[in-house]
Design an enzyme around this catalytic site. Structure first.
Site, PDB file in Angstrom:
ATOM      1  N   ASP A  43      -1.196   2.371   1.780  1.00  0.00           N
ATOM      2  CA  ASP A  43      -2.195   3.645   1.835  1.00  0.00           C
ATOM      3  C   ASP A  43      -3.740   2.975   2.058  1.00  0.00           C
ATOM      4  O   ASP A  43      -4.421   3.606   3.019  1.00  0.00           O
ATOM      5  CB  ASP A  43      -2.035   4.288   0.604  1.00  0.00           C
ATOM      6  CG  ASP A  43      -3.386   5.451   0.524  1.00  0.00           C
ATOM      7  OD1 ASP A  43      -3.318   6.373   1.416  1.00  0.00           O
ATOM      8  OD2 ASP A  43      -4.043   5.428  -0.192  1.00  0.00           O
ATOM      9  N   GLU A 111       3.795   4.351   4.563  1.00  0.00           N
ATOM     10  CA  GLU A 111       2.737   3.655   3.893  1.00  0.00           C
ATOM     11  C   GLU A 111       2.981   2.281   3.073  1.00  0.00           C
ATOM     12  O   GLU A 111       2.660   1.261   3.525  1.00  0.00           O
ATOM     13  CB  GLU A 111       1.996   4.545   2.615  1.00  0.00           C
ATOM     14  CG  GLU A 111       1.206   5.517   3.427  1.00  0.00           C
ATOM     15  CD  GLU A 111       0.616   6.654   2.056  1.00  0.00           C
ATOM     16  OE1 GLU A 111      -0.183   7.385   2.643  1.00  0.00           O
ATOM     17  OE2 GLU A 111       1.272   6.413   1.010  1.00  0.00           O
TER      18      GLU A 111
END
Length: 217
Positions: A43, A111
């Site tokens: 992320d 992610e």
């Protein structure tokens, strides 16, 4: 697992890649590591790559950059990138989750894969995948579900009304929950939405309200 090869990326640490594809429901059953820590790292990688791209390629204010970045790193956007990469067949989930590899899981794993690439080959390799998968969506001005909360927020700001997302129902077993959310503007319900996560339900409720072009007093 060669789904990254078509993007010119070959992961050396296949165990790390396998971890990136492993949901907590599988790790709980088999006592192996899941993707959550890699997701956290990925992320951050995705955020910095998007921030760098927007800063260097678009003449936007700080607020506009924040809003644009949010729309292209949201759950729906990451799920779309997953379709391009096509790793869903390799995702490992527990028996109770087999028929419910939902958008949230698929998006989280995008992610985690970014985190895996960063650890295995560095930021430039992660940027290579980013440029091939994410940037085309930016250039095509793709609209994802995540845009609707910010769009509705802008609409409400013009009237200075209060905006609240209220969880009204939660059903299903722990591994397969469904959340129902209402959008309350002032004291009126303008939209409803359901999803496999609270965040998804909120976005769908915002989309419902926005698409109805709610006449906010």
């Amino acid at each position: 697992m060669n789904f990254l090869n078509k993007f010119g990326i070959e992961i050396k640490n296949q165990e790390l890649l396998l971890q990136a594809l492993t949901h907590s429901s599988y790790s709980n059953e088999h006592n192996v590591k899941n993707y959550e820590r890699l997701e956290f790292l990925g992320d951050a990688v995705l955020q910095i790559l998007m921030s760098d791209y927007l800063y260097n390629n678009m003449d936007l204010t700080e607020g506009e950059m924040s809003k644009t970045r949010a729309s292209y790193v949201c759950e729906s956007a990451c799920a779309k990138y997953a379709e391009v990469i096509n790793y869903k067949p390799y995702i490992r989930v527990g028996h109770g989750q087999l028929n419910n590899i939902n958008e949230t899981i698929v998006a989280d794993i995008f992610e985690s894969i970014m985190g895996c690439i960063y650890l295995d080959q560095g930021l430039e390799a992660a940027k290579s995948l980013f440029n091939q998968v994410v940037i085309p969506c930016v250039k095509n001005h793709s609209v994802f579900l995540g845009d609707y909360k910010s769009r509705l927020q802008e609409l409400v700001q013009t009237t200075k009304e209060s905006l609240e997302y209220r969880l009204v129902n939660e059903s299903g077993p722990a591994h397969d929950k469904v959340f129902e959310v209402e959008v309350i503007i002032g004291d009126i319900t303008y939209g409803k939405g359901t999803g496999k996560s609270k965040k998804e339900a909120e976005q769908r409720a915002a989309m419902d309200a926005y698409n109805k072009q709610a006449k906010i007093r």
